[in-house]
Design an enzyme around this catalytic site. Sequence first.
Site, PDB file in Angstrom:
ATOM      1  N   GLY A   4      67.433  51.008  41.285  1.00 51.27           N
ATOM      2  CA  GLY A   4      67.632  49.737  41.974  1.00 51.27           C
ATOM      3  C   GLY A   4      68.989  49.169  41.625  1.00 51.27           C
ATOM      4  N   GLN A  31      75.760  43.142  40.633  1.00 52.88           N
ATOM      5  CA  GLN A  31      76.144  44.183  39.674  1.00 52.88           C
ATOM      6  C   GLN A  31      77.438  44.894  40.065  1.00 52.88           C
ATOM      7  OE1 GLN A  31      71.898  45.842  39.641  1.00 52.88           O
ATOM      8  NE2 GLN A  31      72.640  46.331  37.605  1.00 52.88           N
ATOM      9  N   CYS A  71      68.546  48.593  32.520  1.00 47.78           N
ATOM     10  CA  CYS A  71      69.389  48.080  33.600  1.00 47.78           C
ATOM     11  C   CYS A  71      70.748  48.748  33.521  1.00 47.78           C
ATOM     12  CB  CYS A  71      69.528  46.567  33.434  1.00 47.78           C
ATOM     13  SG  CYS A  71      70.582  45.806  34.666  1.00 47.78           S
ATOM     14  N   LEU A  72      71.306  49.083  34.675  1.00 50.67           N
ATOM     15  CA  LEU A  72      72.628  49.718  34.695  1.00 50.67           C
ATOM     16  C   LEU A  72      73.701  48.773  34.156  1.00 50.67           C
ATOM     17  CD1 LEU A  72      72.433  51.434  38.211  1.00 50.67           C
ATOM     18  CD2 LEU A  72      72.177  52.530  35.977  1.00 50.67           C
ATOM     19  N   HIS A  97      62.971  42.665  39.136  1.00 53.26           N
ATOM     20  CA  HIS A  97      64.195  42.858  38.346  1.00 53.26           C
ATOM     21  C   HIS A  97      65.441  42.639  39.221  1.00 53.26           C
ATOM     22  CE1 HIS A  97      66.493  45.353  35.195  1.00 53.26           C
ATOM     23  NE2 HIS A  97      67.345  45.268  36.201  1.00 53.26           N
ATOM     24  N   GLU A  98      65.440  43.228  40.424  1.00 52.31           N
ATOM     25  CA  GLU A  98      66.624  43.117  41.299  1.00 52.31           C
ATOM     26  C   GLU A  98      66.777  41.709  41.860  1.00 52.31           C
ATOM     27  OE1 GLU A  98      68.568  45.441  40.867  1.00 52.31           O
ATOM     28  OE2 GLU A  98      67.145  46.925  40.144  1.00 52.31           O
ATOM     29  N   HIS A 130      68.392  39.536  39.425  1.00 49.08           N
ATOM     30  CA  HIS A 130      69.851  39.700  39.385  1.00 49.08           C
ATOM     31  C   HIS A 130      70.525  38.729  40.359  1.00 49.08           C
ATOM     32  CE1 HIS A 130      70.917  43.025  36.767  1.00 49.08           C
ATOM     33  NE2 HIS A 130      70.028  43.830  37.305  1.00 49.08           N
TER      34      HIS A 130
HETATM   35 NI    NI Z   1      69.346  45.652  36.529  1.00 48.89          NI
END
Ligand code: NI
Length: 167
Positions: free
Chosen positions: A46, A51, A93-94, A135-136, A139
Amino acid sequence: MAVLHIHKYPEVVLKEKARPVKEITDEIQCLIDDMADTMYQAPGIGLAANQVGALHRVIVFDVTPKEEGRNLCVIINPEIVASEGEVVHQEACLSVSDYSCDVRRKACITVAGLDREGNPLQIEAKDLLAVVLQHEIDHLDGILFIDRISRLRRSLYNRQLKKKNKT
Ligand code: NI
């Protein structure tokens, strides 16, 4: 299509709130393509526009098991319209290097938004998909999963990060 730079905690853009998409322009279509490339290349399941430094309410995700190939999903202006139950799932998370932690979330959610053609869509999600969507969407509101863990755990992570950045 291009792989974009993924911003990392504690960069400020991750704390900012993304703005609703008013019109799905070529620029937004291009952003979606680039976000998909960036997510698959990472690899991740995701990605939210914050991000990659774009403050538009756009998320991409794909929770399809690897052996089943790709199934890119896109939601523009996603919104949780119903939720039920609780689940604890280990998240990473990235944008948060070298860390994962259990996070408590809603177990089942309904998300409404638009697809990339601008058609209204509604998704009922549970299990991993419910976690990824929450989660997304977080963000887009400037919230990271480490904002949802205990202060103690977060301070341990911050210490670990400082140490790593020194070496
Ligand atoms: Ni994330």
